[in-house]
Scaffold this motif. Sequence first.
Motif, PDB file in Angstrom:
ATOM      1  N   VAL A  42     -39.245  69.454  10.288  1.00 25.57           N
ATOM      2  CA  VAL A  42     -39.165  68.851   8.910  1.00 25.57           C
ATOM      3  C   VAL A  42     -41.263  69.087   9.137  1.00 25.57           C
ATOM      4  N   LEU A  46     -43.344  71.340   6.458  1.00 25.55           N
ATOM      5  CA  LEU A  46     -44.441  70.386   5.397  1.00 25.55           C
ATOM      6  C   LEU A  46     -45.572  70.595   5.360  1.00 25.55           C
ATOM      7  N   ALA A 113     -43.580  67.619  -0.213  1.00 21.98           N
ATOM      8  CA  ALA A 113     -42.117  67.431  -0.218  1.00 21.98           C
ATOM      9  C   ALA A 113     -41.009  67.509  -1.066  1.00 21.98           C
ATOM     10  N   ILE A 132     -35.376  65.030   3.837  1.00 21.43           N
ATOM     11  CA  ILE A 132     -37.388  65.217   2.824  1.00 21.43           C
ATOM     12  C   ILE A 132     -36.121  64.261   1.723  1.00 21.43           C
ATOM     13  N   SER A 136     -38.265  61.036   0.794  1.00 24.29           N
ATOM     14  CA  SER A 136     -39.271  61.079  -0.453  1.00 24.29           C
ATOM     15  C   SER A 136     -38.402  60.143  -1.310  1.00 24.29           C
TER      16      SER A 136
END
Length: 476
Positions: A42, A46, A113, A132, A136
């Motif tokens: 990830v 990103l 994100a 994510i 977040s």
Amino acid sequence: MAPGRNDPCPCGSGRKYKHCCLRSAEAVHDRWRQVREAEGRVVPDLLHFAVEGWGKALVEAAWKRFSGGSAPLADAAADPEFETVFIPWFLFNFEPAGSKKRLLGKWPARPVALEYLDQKRGGLPDLDRQFIEAASSSPLSFALVTGVTPHREIELRDVLTGQTRRVLERSASATIRPASLLLTRVISIGEVAIMVGCAPWVIPPLWHNVIIDFREEHRGSGQPLDDRAVRGLHLEVLDFYHEIVDEMMNPRLPRVQNTDGDPLAPTTLHFELRCTPAEAFDRLKELAFGWEEADLLADARPDANGAIEAVTVPWLVAGNKLHRDWDNTSLGSLEIEKRRLTVSVNSERRAKKIRAIIAKRLGDRVLFVREETESIEAMLEHPGRRPTARERAEQEAFRARPDVREAEREMRARHWQAWLDTKVPALGDLTPREAAATPLGRERLDALLAEFAWRSEDLPPEERPDIAMLRAELGL
């Protein structure tokens, strides 16, 4: 330490670990590995998404805010905080607030994100999406290490929110110590909790109460902070963390003061006597509280006729403002030698006071000559003559005597008993006993006692504070 396969299971079932909880532990570890693999997919995606969508300028703007403009982005990779703290903060927290490019729609209005999640949600693997979402929604915060299982896990309590988590962490758990503080983000996915974006600098307990002060300043109407509130403080948290690191890396000279609370300023006053040493002694001897005249004269130096030629008068007063267990306080020393009187004190206020006392007691029998004040910086650069090997041996032999060791033990015991009823600035000017009556006070006491334990680790065992006794006295 983590249990071995044939050890009794820590759950208390009485069965061997391999026949009880080992399988579930292995399942958790497998899940931990999958979460870390998701992180490895990830984060690069990103970053690529951010640069492709808004250009390198967005990263430069974030780095400028993160670093305070102290270094260009080209040099950022060499910074130990770049990958560990900056990258996760940039992806999961940074919003280019107030930027014209944001207002014109050229930069994202939310963290990268969340923009990525909106565009890619349908095509993301379930675990990547969970990662994510968890990162977040989890705040960057200060975490207290409350327990460690080396090479396995760390127990953390968020100082700002109060939440407690056990994070699986093999490398850091091998070296981290209880009572340490970390700037990190803890995310949970199912039964697995991990740290994402842990800062490289370990913060010692000295800063725990300072972080508590930060939390109390940012509580709205005294309400506890939750994850959402701390996420909203991410810039303040970062700035505060950098202030702490700056103090750790570049410690400033502390404010040094005497037991009266005066700034330390070693001062020497020089006088010319218009009388005999014996007459000066007779008028000044009462400054030595608790001393008999015979004791003061025991070390006096006589002249050829047997009269006093040189004598020392310690300037002592009863009690002590700071330490209730002290019988007296030494304010300075007066050295009489022939026609000279030399006074040594450690503050400007004491120098002014002793000048007035001498003028009153000796009148026209004394003439002030000059005053010399040495700065603390100069003292540290030139600490004076070091004791010789013989003098050190004599000092060690003296302190090794059973009667001296017992006297020191009693003095330390009196000090700590008195400390329990002494107002302490780190406790909000409450005494430890008063602080122990409230949850916040007990939290501050825990932090303070942890600091005492860390500071005294290099001392001989008999010189360390008895933390267990203090905790028992305070009901902690």
